[in-house]
Enzyme design. Structure first.
Site, PDB file in Angstrom:
ATOM      1  N   ASN A   1      11.610   4.969   0.441  1.00 13.43           N
ATOM      2  CA  ASN A   1      13.008   4.711   0.125  1.00 13.43           C
ATOM      3  C   ASN A   1      13.857   4.858   1.376  1.00 13.43           C
ATOM      4  OD1 ASN A   1      12.410   4.713  -2.764  1.00 13.43           O
ATOM      5  ND2 ASN A   1      12.303   6.943  -2.585  1.00 13.43           N
TER       6      ASN A   1
ATOM      7  N   HIS B   1      22.841  22.741   1.707  1.00 16.73           N
ATOM      8  CA  HIS B   1      22.996  22.274   3.085  1.00 16.73           C
ATOM      9  C   HIS B   1      23.367  23.386   4.052  1.00 16.73           C
ATOM     10  CE1 HIS B   1      27.211  21.942   1.620  1.00 16.73           C
ATOM     11  NE2 HIS B   1      27.529  22.247   2.871  1.00 16.73           N
TER      12      HIS B   1
ATOM     13  N   HIS C   1      26.755  17.226   4.815  1.00 16.86           N
ATOM     14  CA  HIS C   1      27.075  18.437   4.042  1.00 16.86           C
ATOM     15  C   HIS C   1      26.996  18.122   2.552  1.00 16.86           C
ATOM     16  CE1 HIS C   1      28.363  20.481   7.750  1.00 16.86           C
ATOM     17  NE2 HIS C   1      28.676  19.251   8.106  1.00 16.86           N
TER      18      HIS C   1
ATOM     19  N   HIS D   1      30.679  22.117  12.905  1.00 20.60           N
ATOM     20  CA  HIS D   1      31.282  21.596  11.667  1.00 20.60           C
ATOM     21  C   HIS D   1      32.768  21.930  11.579  1.00 20.60           C
ATOM     22  CE1 HIS D   1      31.962  20.661   7.507  1.00 20.60           C
ATOM     23  NE2 HIS D   1      31.954  21.916   7.091  1.00 20.60           N
TER      24      HIS D   1
ATOM     25  N   PHE E   1       0.801  -1.227   0.000  1.00 22.73           N
ATOM     26  CA  PHE E   1       0.000   0.000   0.000  1.00 22.73           C
ATOM     27  C   PHE E   1       0.833   1.276   0.000  1.00 22.73           C
ATOM     28  CE2 PHE E   1      -2.554  -3.088   2.601  1.00 22.73           C
ATOM     29  CZ  PHE E   1      -3.393  -3.459   1.555  1.00 22.73           C
ATOM     30  N   PHE E   2       2.152   1.164  -0.013  1.00 24.75           N
ATOM     31  CA  PHE E   2       2.968   2.359   0.190  1.00 24.75           C
ATOM     32  C   PHE E   2       4.281   2.288  -0.584  1.00 24.75           C
ATOM     33  CE2 PHE E   2       2.896  -0.535   3.812  1.00 24.75           C
ATOM     34  CZ  PHE E   2       4.181  -1.037   3.825  1.00 24.75           C
ATOM     35  N   ALA E   3       4.810   3.485  -0.850  1.00 28.99           N
ATOM     36  CA  ALA E   3       6.113   3.622  -1.502  1.00 28.99           C
ATOM     37  C   ALA E   3       7.027   4.387  -0.556  1.00 28.99           C
ATOM     38  CB  ALA E   3       5.979   4.369  -2.822  1.00 28.99           C
TER      39      ALA E   3
ATOM     40  N   ASP F   1      25.617  24.455   7.465  1.00 22.18           N
ATOM     41  CA  ASP F   1      26.793  24.205   8.295  1.00 22.18           C
ATOM     42  C   ASP F   1      26.523  24.738   9.698  1.00 22.18           C
ATOM     43  OD1 ASP F   1      28.091  23.241   6.065  1.00 22.18           O
ATOM     44  OD2 ASP F   1      29.399  24.977   5.802  1.00 22.18           O
TER      45      ASP F   1
ATOM     46  N   HIS G   1      34.337  29.467   6.872  1.00 24.53           N
ATOM     47  CA  HIS G   1      34.191  28.418   7.877  1.00 24.53           C
ATOM     48  C   HIS G   1      34.826  28.847   9.202  1.00 24.53           C
ATOM     49  CE1 HIS G   1      33.363  25.914   4.316  1.00 24.53           C
ATOM     50  NE2 HIS G   1      32.802  25.060   5.165  1.00 24.53           N
TER      51      HIS G   1
END
Length: 263
Positions: free
Chosen positions: A66, A77, A73, A83, A62-64, A79, A212
């Site tokens: 994954n 995305h 990152h 990080h 009944f379902f899909a 940071d 960073h």
């Protein structure tokens, strides 16, 4: 105007389309460009993997759904301060401990796409930022600042997106002086349309990788691989950049969304 009235007004304008929701996110999948570091320097994040569990079949009638394999990152995305080594001591510097009040804020879009198109090693300087502020208004504390380079146009071609040769990667980004200037102003974070928040040649700057280094040393956030910044005004939009609440996470893929008033 009360806070309730303001939210009611926002809701109404979202429903009527007076405020448009712009998707500032690239597609996350097996072809998403991944940062490549020298083998003698660090391990690399693997490519994104998406594996089907079931799709209305004998494995799940009944379902899909994954399951996925990907790095924190990867793609568009976020940071978090933890990080980078300079931000390692902030207890609120993880994706599950940060202050979510800071994630939704006005965004300043610094459009230097023409310069970036002419020079892939373009560096944003203090003079650039001050000239932008003179034209569009002051960047204020608590706001996002993003560099529009239109680099997302290369997202379907990893080689061009990374743009690396024997001398290293060649992508635009900020100087250390710019990041320090913005940190001193009290921004919440800095964003880029390239693979990372720094310029491609930032390893040779002082300090190395200043976006960073300086952002996370000051408990600020970074955004990378943003898309569709050409659909945002210089000022006036609200950016929503919320990472997954990963336990002790250093970052996360995000669905970055901007609220943009039409007209």
């Amino acid at each position: 105007m009360t806070a309730t009235t303001a939210l009611d007004g926002l809701g109404a304008k979202l429903l009527t389309g007076e405020i448009e929701v712009v998707d500032c996110t690239g597609v996350l999948g097996p072809n998403t460009p991944i940062l490549q570091l020298p083998e003698d320097f660090a391990k690399n994040t693997p490519k994104v993997e998406i594996h089907k569990i079931s799709e209305y079949d004998e494995d799940g009638p009944f379902f899909a759904w994954n399951w996925m394999k990907l790095g924190e990152h990867t793609g568009t995305h976020f940071d978090a301060p933890h990080h980078w080594i300079t931000g390692k001591d902030f207890e609120e510097g993880y994706t599950d401990t940060l202050d979510v009040q800071r994630l939704i804020a006005p965004v300043n879009v610094l459009d230097f796409s023409k310069e970036c198109g002419e020079d892939s090693d373009f560096l944003l300087t203090i003079d650039h930022v001050k000239a932008w502020e003179a034209e569009h208004g002051e960047i204020k504390a608590g706001e996002w600042v993003v560099l529009r380079s239109d680099w997302d146009q290369y997202a379907d071609d990893e080689a061009k997106f990374l743009n690396a040769d024997e001398t290293g990667p060649h992508t635009p980004g900020p100087t250390a002086e710019v990041i320090q200037y913005l940190v001193d102003k009290g921004i919440v974070g800095w964003g880029s349309q390239c693979i990372g928040t720094d310029a491609g040649m930032a390893g040779g700057m002082t300090p190395p990788f200043p976006a960073h280094n300086l952002l996370h040393a000051n408990n600020r956030f970074g955004l990378a691989s943003l898309a569709n910044l050409d659909k945002l005004p210089a000022k006036g939009a609200i950016l929503i950049a919320a990472p997954l609440k990963i336990q002790r996470g250093t970052g996360s893929p995000i669905r970055a969304l901007a609220l943009v008033p039409k007209g």
